[in-house]
Design a protein around this motif. Sequence first.
Motif, PDB file in Angstrom:
ATOM      1  N   PRO A 260     -57.556 -16.539  87.834  1.00 38.93           N
ATOM      2  CA  PRO A 260     -56.608 -16.112  86.792  1.00 38.93           C
ATOM      3  C   PRO A 260     -55.501 -17.104  86.485  1.00 38.93           C
ATOM      4  O   PRO A 260     -55.162 -17.324  85.309  1.00 38.93           O
ATOM      5  CB  PRO A 260     -56.057 -14.787  87.350  1.00 38.93           C
ATOM      6  CG  PRO A 260     -57.160 -14.252  88.206  1.00 38.93           C
ATOM      7  CD  PRO A 260     -57.777 -15.471  88.838  1.00 38.93           C
ATOM      8  N   ARG A 261     -54.893 -17.713  87.503  1.00 38.25           N
ATOM      9  CA  ARG A 261     -53.805 -18.656  87.223  1.00 38.25           C
ATOM     10  C   ARG A 261     -54.325 -19.875  86.475  1.00 38.25           C
ATOM     11  O   ARG A 261     -53.646 -20.406  85.591  1.00 38.25           O
ATOM     12  CB  ARG A 261     -53.115 -19.077  88.525  1.00 38.25           C
ATOM     13  CG  ARG A 261     -52.229 -18.012  89.135  1.00 38.25           C
ATOM     14  CD  ARG A 261     -51.368 -18.578  90.247  1.00 38.25           C
ATOM     15  NE  ARG A 261     -50.480 -17.572  90.805  1.00 38.25           N
ATOM     16  CZ  ARG A 261     -50.772 -16.808  91.849  1.00 38.25           C
ATOM     17  NH1 ARG A 261     -51.950 -16.960  92.457  1.00 38.25           N
ATOM     18  NH2 ARG A 261     -49.911 -15.914  92.290  1.00 38.25           N
ATOM     19  N   PHE A 262     -55.517 -20.338  86.841  1.00 36.57           N
ATOM     20  CA  PHE A 262     -56.100 -21.490  86.155  1.00 36.57           C
ATOM     21  C   PHE A 262     -56.429 -21.136  84.706  1.00 36.57           C
ATOM     22  O   PHE A 262     -56.177 -21.937  83.796  1.00 36.57           O
ATOM     23  CB  PHE A 262     -57.350 -21.953  86.888  1.00 36.57           C
ATOM     24  CG  PHE A 262     -57.931 -23.240  86.381  1.00 36.57           C
ATOM     25  CD1 PHE A 262     -57.182 -24.405  86.343  1.00 36.57           C
ATOM     26  CD2 PHE A 262     -59.251 -23.293  85.952  1.00 36.57           C
ATOM     27  CE1 PHE A 262     -57.718 -25.603  85.880  1.00 36.57           C
ATOM     28  CE2 PHE A 262     -59.803 -24.492  85.483  1.00 36.57           C
ATOM     29  CZ  PHE A 262     -59.037 -25.643  85.446  1.00 36.57           C
ATOM     30  N   VAL A 263     -56.963 -19.955  84.481  1.00 39.52           N
ATOM     31  CA  VAL A 263     -57.248 -19.518  83.109  1.00 39.52           C
ATOM     32  C   VAL A 263     -55.969 -19.484  82.287  1.00 39.52           C
ATOM     33  O   VAL A 263     -55.941 -19.935  81.129  1.00 39.52           O
ATOM     34  CB  VAL A 263     -57.943 -18.141  83.116  1.00 39.52           C
ATOM     35  CG1 VAL A 263     -58.031 -17.573  81.696  1.00 39.52           C
ATOM     36  CG2 VAL A 263     -59.336 -18.256  83.730  1.00 39.52           C
ATOM     37  N   ARG A 264     -54.888 -18.974  82.873  1.00 37.45           N
ATOM     38  CA  ARG A 264     -53.603 -18.937  82.153  1.00 37.45           C
ATOM     39  C   ARG A 264     -53.101 -20.338  81.862  1.00 37.45           C
ATOM     40  O   ARG A 264     -52.554 -20.602  80.779  1.00 37.45           O
ATOM     41  CB  ARG A 264     -52.572 -18.138  82.944  1.00 37.45           C
ATOM     42  CG  ARG A 264     -52.820 -16.639  82.944  1.00 37.45           C
ATOM     43  CD  ARG A 264     -51.597 -15.865  83.417  1.00 37.45           C
ATOM     44  NE  ARG A 264     -51.303 -16.091  84.818  1.00 37.45           N
ATOM     45  CZ  ARG A 264     -51.826 -15.371  85.812  1.00 37.45           C
ATOM     46  NH1 ARG A 264     -52.680 -14.392  85.554  1.00 37.45           N
ATOM     47  NH2 ARG A 264     -51.486 -15.622  87.065  1.00 37.45           N
ATOM     48  N   PHE A 265     -53.269 -21.254  82.835  1.00 37.15           N
ATOM     49  CA  PHE A 265     -52.857 -22.638  82.613  1.00 37.15           C
ATOM     50  C   PHE A 265     -53.614 -23.243  81.440  1.00 37.15           C
ATOM     51  O   PHE A 265     -53.015 -23.890  80.560  1.00 37.15           O
ATOM     52  CB  PHE A 265     -53.112 -23.462  83.884  1.00 37.15           C
ATOM     53  CG  PHE A 265     -52.899 -24.941  83.727  1.00 37.15           C
ATOM     54  CD1 PHE A 265     -51.634 -25.493  83.841  1.00 37.15           C
ATOM     55  CD2 PHE A 265     -53.968 -25.783  83.447  1.00 37.15           C
ATOM     56  CE1 PHE A 265     -51.432 -26.863  83.678  1.00 37.15           C
ATOM     57  CE2 PHE A 265     -53.780 -27.151  83.288  1.00 37.15           C
ATOM     58  CZ  PHE A 265     -52.501 -27.691  83.400  1.00 37.15           C
ATOM     59  N   LEU A 266     -54.924 -23.071  81.407  1.00 36.89           N
ATOM     60  CA  LEU A 266     -55.735 -23.642  80.331  1.00 36.89           C
ATOM     61  C   LEU A 266     -55.354 -23.055  78.977  1.00 36.89           C
ATOM     62  O   LEU A 266     -55.247 -23.780  77.974  1.00 36.89           O
ATOM     63  CB  LEU A 266     -57.218 -23.404  80.609  1.00 36.89           C
ATOM     64  CG  LEU A 266     -57.788 -24.056  81.881  1.00 36.89           C
ATOM     65  CD1 LEU A 266     -59.254 -23.679  82.049  1.00 36.89           C
ATOM     66  CD2 LEU A 266     -57.627 -25.578  81.853  1.00 36.89           C
TER      67      LEU A 266
END
Length: 397
Positions: free
Chosen positions: A303-309
């Motif tokens: 989830p955090r990586f998806v939000r970053f992208l």
Amino acid sequence: MALAAAVGVGPVASARADVVCDERCQAAWAQQRANAMPRTAFYDPPVPLPWAAAGTVIRREAAAGYSVPARVTRLLYHSRTGTGRDVAASAVVLVPSGQPPRGGWPVVVDAHGTSGAARECAPSLMRDLYHGDQMARFLGRGYAVIAPDYAGLGTDGRHALGDKVAAADDVVNSVRAARQGVPGLSRRWVVWGHSQGGGAALAVAERQVRRPVDGYRGAVVTSPAALLRETVGYAASRPGLGAFVALVASGAHVSDPRIDPARLLTAEAVGRLGSVRSGCLGVVSAVLGDLSGPGLVRSLDEPRFVRFLKANSVGTERVAGPVLLLQGQADSVIPVWMTDRVARALRGNGSAVDYRTYPGLEHDTYPGRVVGIDDGAMGDILAWVARRFGGRGAGRT
């Protein structure tokens, strides 16, 4: 396992002893070393760094030894991270020989494509300046070129690759610093960005809507890494492009340390991340190029990586224009369908975009094999930039 624990120190292919630097890897290291400039104490900012306004020059020096024919000034200046923290960044400013024209040399700002994540990967520490052949074309037309490295390349700290706010700040603050540190520059400027730098150039154009820097005349954007989730997913699925996934994971970790590359990448890929510590793109590509799909990625849905992208994608918000958006139809890194989507979104939100695609042009030039978008479309780029500095609006040449 955090990235800091996965990376090694020095010119090695991996933090793991059982990962061998093969012939391609050794050749990439040899090429990197042959192109390297010495990294001197110039790049080391004061510790602690005294706060100063963004764009304030920390130090400057005349520089020599580059393969691009120009007078070169190296700058260390204050920029900002994506969270607004004061940070040092480096750049070079190239001006043509002779006296500046009345009003000064118009300025092209080079937002460079992915070079790597290590300090050694700053274009100002490369003899060819990474995009030096194309810079020479601008210099030949009587333009100055400002080439920021992005914070963490050259300077201390780590490069937050993919963080659009940090990249845009590094670019616009290099303009402010160059105006302080280099005489003879015009106030008029355009930004030119390729790949990672294409995303940065669009981020600058977004920033200009909210916090404009005076003199801006538009952006040239070629094969942009704009839609980051799509870009990372595409690279993960294609043999030979694993380096880009690893580098974005590295940058995301720098931007948000809670993003753990070990949750994104396989143990095999994490075991090779030592190359990111001191190897530039060629080395990282050689070390990770044989990994793709499930051999490279555990999951890109953290989830955090998806939000970053999502947060760092560009090409959906309205941008200050005009924008010349160029894409090679044979691009194997950023496929044409991605940039088609960006063009549709920008036109849909009212941005002034001149979108052109080119049959047969690849992402980059490999002499004797393929021609990249910047080289193949350089005539159109130069004509468009000339019109912007002549005061006329965008449109086809």
